[in-house]
Design a protein around this motif. Structure first.
Motif, PDB file in Angstrom:
ATOM      1  N   UNK A 372       0.831  -1.201   0.000  1.00 12.10           N
ATOM      2  CA  UNK A 372       0.000   0.000   0.000  1.00 12.10           C
ATOM      3  C   UNK A 372       0.869   1.255   0.000  1.00 12.10           C
ATOM      4  N   UNK A 373       1.894   1.266   0.853  1.00 16.68           N
ATOM      5  CA  UNK A 373       2.773   2.434   0.910  1.00 16.68           C
ATOM      6  C   UNK A 373       3.487   2.629  -0.419  1.00 16.68           C
ATOM      7  N   UNK A 374       3.985   1.529  -0.988  1.00 16.17           N
ATOM      8  CA  UNK A 374       4.670   1.620  -2.277  1.00 16.17           C
ATOM      9  C   UNK A 374       3.727   2.141  -3.353  1.00 16.17           C
ATOM     10  N   UNK A 375       2.463   1.695  -3.307  1.00 20.57           N
ATOM     11  CA  UNK A 375       1.486   2.167  -4.296  1.00 20.57           C
ATOM     12  C   UNK A 375       1.358   3.682  -4.241  1.00 20.57           C
ATOM     13  N   UNK A 376       1.328   4.232  -3.035  1.00 24.95           N
ATOM     14  CA  UNK A 376       1.233   5.687  -2.894  1.00 24.95           C
ATOM     15  C   UNK A 376       2.471   6.370  -3.481  1.00 24.95           C
ATOM     16  N   UNK A 377       3.644   5.805  -3.220  1.00 27.50           N
ATOM     17  CA  UNK A 377       4.889   6.365  -3.763  1.00 27.50           C
ATOM     18  C   UNK A 377       4.854   6.327  -5.287  1.00 27.50           C
ATOM     19  N   UNK A 378       4.469   5.177  -5.844  1.00 27.70           N
ATOM     20  CA  UNK A 378       4.458   5.030  -7.300  1.00 27.70           C
ATOM     21  C   UNK A 378       3.432   5.966  -7.947  1.00 27.70           C
ATOM     22  N   UNK A 379       2.287   6.154  -7.284  1.00 26.89           N
ATOM     23  CA  UNK A 379       1.296   7.090  -7.811  1.00 26.89           C
ATOM     24  C   UNK A 379       1.860   8.501  -7.853  1.00 26.89           C
ATOM     25  N   UNK A 380       2.524   8.914  -6.787  1.00 23.54           N
ATOM     26  CA  UNK A 380       3.119  10.252  -6.766  1.00 23.54           C
ATOM     27  C   UNK A 380       4.184  10.382  -7.843  1.00 23.54           C
ATOM     28  N   UNK A 381       5.021   9.363  -7.996  1.00 25.09           N
ATOM     29  CA  UNK A 381       6.057   9.399  -9.030  1.00 25.09           C
ATOM     30  C   UNK A 381       5.457   9.461 -10.424  1.00 25.09           C
ATOM     31  N   UNK A 382       4.293   8.852 -10.599  1.00 26.21           N
ATOM     32  CA  UNK A 382       3.653   8.787 -11.912  1.00 26.21           C
ATOM     33  C   UNK A 382       2.828  10.027 -12.227  1.00 26.21           C
ATOM     34  N   UNK A 383       2.883  11.047 -11.369  1.00 31.32           N
ATOM     35  CA  UNK A 383       2.140  12.272 -11.613  1.00 31.32           C
ATOM     36  C   UNK A 383       0.692  12.194 -11.200  1.00 31.32           C
ATOM     37  N   UNK A 384       0.343  11.234 -10.346  1.00 33.05           N
ATOM     38  CA  UNK A 384      -1.032  11.069  -9.890  1.00 33.05           C
ATOM     39  C   UNK A 384      -1.117  11.362  -8.399  1.00 33.05           C
ATOM     40  N   UNK A 385      -2.326  11.243  -7.861  1.00 35.32           N
ATOM     41  CA  UNK A 385      -2.562  11.545  -6.460  1.00 35.32           C
ATOM     42  C   UNK A 385      -2.550  10.259  -5.650  1.00 35.32           C
ATOM     43  N   UNK A 415      -7.661  -6.529   7.083  1.00 35.69           N
ATOM     44  CA  UNK A 415      -8.964  -5.862   6.990  1.00 35.69           C
ATOM     45  C   UNK A 415      -8.817  -4.516   6.283  1.00 35.69           C
ATOM     46  N   UNK A 416      -9.809  -4.171   5.491  1.00 35.80           N
ATOM     47  CA  UNK A 416      -9.742  -2.937   4.711  1.00 35.80           C
ATOM     48  C   UNK A 416      -9.623  -1.708   5.601  1.00 35.80           C
ATOM     49  N   UNK A 417     -10.374  -1.691   6.722  1.00 39.61           N
ATOM     50  CA  UNK A 417     -10.273  -0.526   7.592  1.00 39.61           C
ATOM     51  C   UNK A 417      -8.910  -0.465   8.265  1.00 39.61           C
ATOM     52  N   UNK A 418      -8.298  -1.631   8.526  1.00 47.73           N
ATOM     53  CA  UNK A 418      -6.948  -1.645   9.072  1.00 47.73           C
ATOM     54  C   UNK A 418      -5.932  -1.063   8.106  1.00 47.73           C
ATOM     55  N   UNK A 419      -6.134  -1.327   6.828  1.00 44.04           N
ATOM     56  CA  UNK A 419      -5.226  -0.765   5.817  1.00 44.04           C
ATOM     57  C   UNK A 419      -5.377   0.753   5.747  1.00 44.04           C
ATOM     58  N   UNK A 420      -6.617   1.237   5.842  1.00 38.84           N
ATOM     59  CA  UNK A 420      -6.822   2.685   5.830  1.00 38.84           C
ATOM     60  C   UNK A 420      -6.304   3.334   7.114  1.00 38.84           C
ATOM     61  N   UNK A 421      -6.413   2.603   8.229  1.00 39.14           N
ATOM     62  CA  UNK A 421      -5.845   3.126   9.481  1.00 39.14           C
ATOM     63  C   UNK A 421      -4.344   3.359   9.328  1.00 39.14           C
ATOM     64  N   UNK A 422      -3.661   2.453   8.661  1.00 41.65           N
ATOM     65  CA  UNK A 422      -2.227   2.612   8.430  1.00 41.65           C
ATOM     66  C   UNK A 422      -1.950   3.857   7.590  1.00 41.65           C
ATOM     67  N   UNK A 423      -2.756   4.056   6.558  1.00 41.66           N
ATOM     68  CA  UNK A 423      -2.583   5.234   5.711  1.00 41.66           C
ATOM     69  C   UNK A 423      -2.823   6.506   6.522  1.00 41.66           C
ATOM     70  N   UNK A 424      -3.881   6.491   7.336  1.00 36.07           N
ATOM     71  CA  UNK A 424      -4.176   7.661   8.169  1.00 36.07           C
ATOM     72  C   UNK A 424      -3.040   7.935   9.148  1.00 36.07           C
ATOM     73  N   UNK A 429       2.959  10.974   4.851  1.00 37.84           N
ATOM     74  CA  UNK A 429       4.278  11.502   5.197  1.00 37.84           C
ATOM     75  C   UNK A 429       5.153  11.576   3.959  1.00 37.84           C
ATOM     76  N   UNK A 430       5.646  12.762   3.649  1.00 32.90           N
ATOM     77  CA  UNK A 430       6.494  12.965   2.484  1.00 32.90           C
ATOM     78  C   UNK A 430       5.753  13.069   1.174  1.00 32.90           C
ATOM     79  N   UNK A 431       4.428  12.886   1.203  1.00 33.61           N
ATOM     80  CA  UNK A 431       3.644  12.878  -0.045  1.00 33.61           C
ATOM     81  C   UNK A 431       2.579  13.965  -0.079  1.00 33.61           C
ATOM     82  N   UNK A 432       2.505  14.802   0.948  1.00 34.33           N
ATOM     83  CA  UNK A 432       1.432  15.800   1.011  1.00 34.33           C
ATOM     84  C   UNK A 432       1.478  16.778  -0.163  1.00 34.33           C
TER      85      UNK A 432
END
Length: 438
Positions: A372-385, A415-424, A429-432
């Motif tokens: 999940x964290x890597x996905x966020x990094x790759x999205x930012x690198x790819x010019x997406x949110x 659990x899906x909510x657990x994954x979102x808790x991690x994101x929250x 961090x570093x991607x705002x």
């Protein structure tokens, strides 16, 4: 043909419709600003406190439209509120709210009775070479993927990622000398080090070339059997789209040179699979939930991370070591394995025993959170949110904790909510700097 496919892609990006059903949610943050329009420049019309109950009537990109008590609409970001788990799948209403009433063929009638891909399917499915060839034929090159990104105003961005796997083309792996934690099985099998040295702890680490050979041999064998269980979806625009987006995202990783191939397979369940070596498959059920390129990219980026980190390949290594025993590695290997390319021979032997069941293996929870964290990094690198991943997780929650379409995903992921808790908790961090992108 390209112009037609672009029109079909554009149609798939339509936001939630005005006639969509409503979803209940609660405010997730201590305080949330509500805007008059879905943009940061709009007037702030209200402020909501944590745990305030709200109703989502529509989604516009990465904004949710709320119905305020006065009856006027207001807009918040998708991570400002948390969608409630639906108690049970209701025959289509939740899917419609997530896709603006533009469900794919058969979507509305595919309710809790739907049967997804299970372990028996993946173990018994025959290798389908024709389907695998079709999937590989849909690949796009770097230039085509980059051109698609440029057409949509996406530019590659440099974003550091300290935990990203570093892969060189040659040289020794960075693991220890233990067979269970270091290097490739096949290098040690071919050399006979297990029997010669007597204990697994004395087996030398394998080179990057040996690791890659095993990984690349396993990928098509496993992907071919997933496709034997469920074929590619007969939608050329969808297949083109996942390859254009997937290849662009893969270019932002530390392993852009893998033979990346992407496909949408024809099953209504909500899931995705990452076979070793860069073979990524998304189910039709999940694809039909995704309303933007960013959400498609988020799903693909999570699976791409599993390939980059060799997560499923490492499960295969552990399975084989547990099966063969540490002290008698050579004694349980088919003698024919030494008569041909060891990587290819092992891949064939592995799938004959296990089929593609590794695709339903439960990875370590930290591997899923890391993806999940890597996905966020790759999205930012790819010019997406990077918030697009949060939007996808919200949509899956809205399907309900009893959704048959999510049954296999619940078995193999936190659990899906657990994954979102991690994101929250990370709070981007570093991607705002990239979370204001639309």
């Amino acid at each position: 043909m390209r112009a037609l496919s672009m029109c079909l892609i554009a149609a798939a990006l339509t936001a939630f419709g005005a006639d969509a059903a409503e979803l209940s949610a609660i405010v997730q943050k201590p305080a949330v600003d509500v805007y008059a329009e879905p943009k940061f420049e709009a007037t702030k019309i209200a402020s909501l406190k944590r745990n305030t109950a709200v109703v989502i009537s529509a989604q516009h990109g990465l904004w949710y439209e709320l119905q305020l008590p006065a009856g006027t609409p207001g807009f918040v970001r998708v991570n400002d509120v948390r969608v409630d788990y639906a108690g049970a799948e209701d025959g289509g209403a939740n899917q419609r709210v997530l896709t603006g009433g533009k469900a794919g063929s058969g979507r509305v009638t595919e309710t809790a009775g739907v049967r997804g891909i299970d372990e028996s399917d993946l173990k018994s499915a025959a290798y389908d070479g024709a389907q695998l060839n079709a999937m590989m034929a849909n690949r796009v090159d770097d230039a085509t993927a980059t051109a698609y990104a440029t057409e949509h105003d996406r530019q590659a961005t440099t974003v550091a990622y300290a935990s990203e796997a570093k892969r060189g083309k040659t040289g020794k792996s960075s693991g220890t000398s233990s067979l269970s934690s270091a290097g490739g099985m096949l290098g040690s099998l071919g050399q006979g080090l297990g029997s010669m040295l007597g204990t697994a702890d004395k087996v030398m680490p394998k080179s990057e070339d040996e690791l890659s050979a095993e990984e690349l041999a396993l990928g098509p064998e496993i992907a071919g059997r997933v496709l034997g269980a469920r074929p590619l979806w007969n939608d050329a625009a969808a297949q083109e789209r996942v390859n254009l987006i997937g290849r662009w995202v893969a270019l932002q990783t530390s392993r852009p040179d893998l033979p990346w191939a992407f496909g949408v397979i024809d099953t209504p369940e909500v899931n995705a699979f990452a076979a070793p070596g860069g073979y990524v498959m998304v189910t039709r059920g999940l694809y039909e939930l995704l309303s933007s390129d960013g959400e498609v990219a988020a799903v693909l980026a999570h699976e791409i991370s599993h390939c980059v980190q060799r997560d499923h390949y490492n499960v295969i290594r552990q399975q084989e070591m547990a099966t063969m025993g540490k002290d008698q590695v050579m004694g349980n290997v088919d003698a024919n394995i030494s008569t041909e390319n060891p990587a290819v021979a092992f891949a064939r032997s592995y799938v004959e025993k296990h089929g593609a069941t590794v695709m339903l293996a439960t990875l370590d929870r930290e591997a899923e959170y890391r993806a999940d964290k890597a996905a966020e990094i790759y999205l930012a690198r790819a010019g997406m949110n990077p918030m697009a991943l949060y939007s996808v997780l919200q949509k899956m929650i809205a399907l309900g904790s009893q959704s048959a379409g999510l049954a296999q995903l619940y078995k193999t992921h936190p659990a899906l909510d657990g994954r979102m808790d991690r994101i929250d908790k990370r709070d981007y961090d570093g991607l705002k700097a990239y979370t204001t992108r639309e």
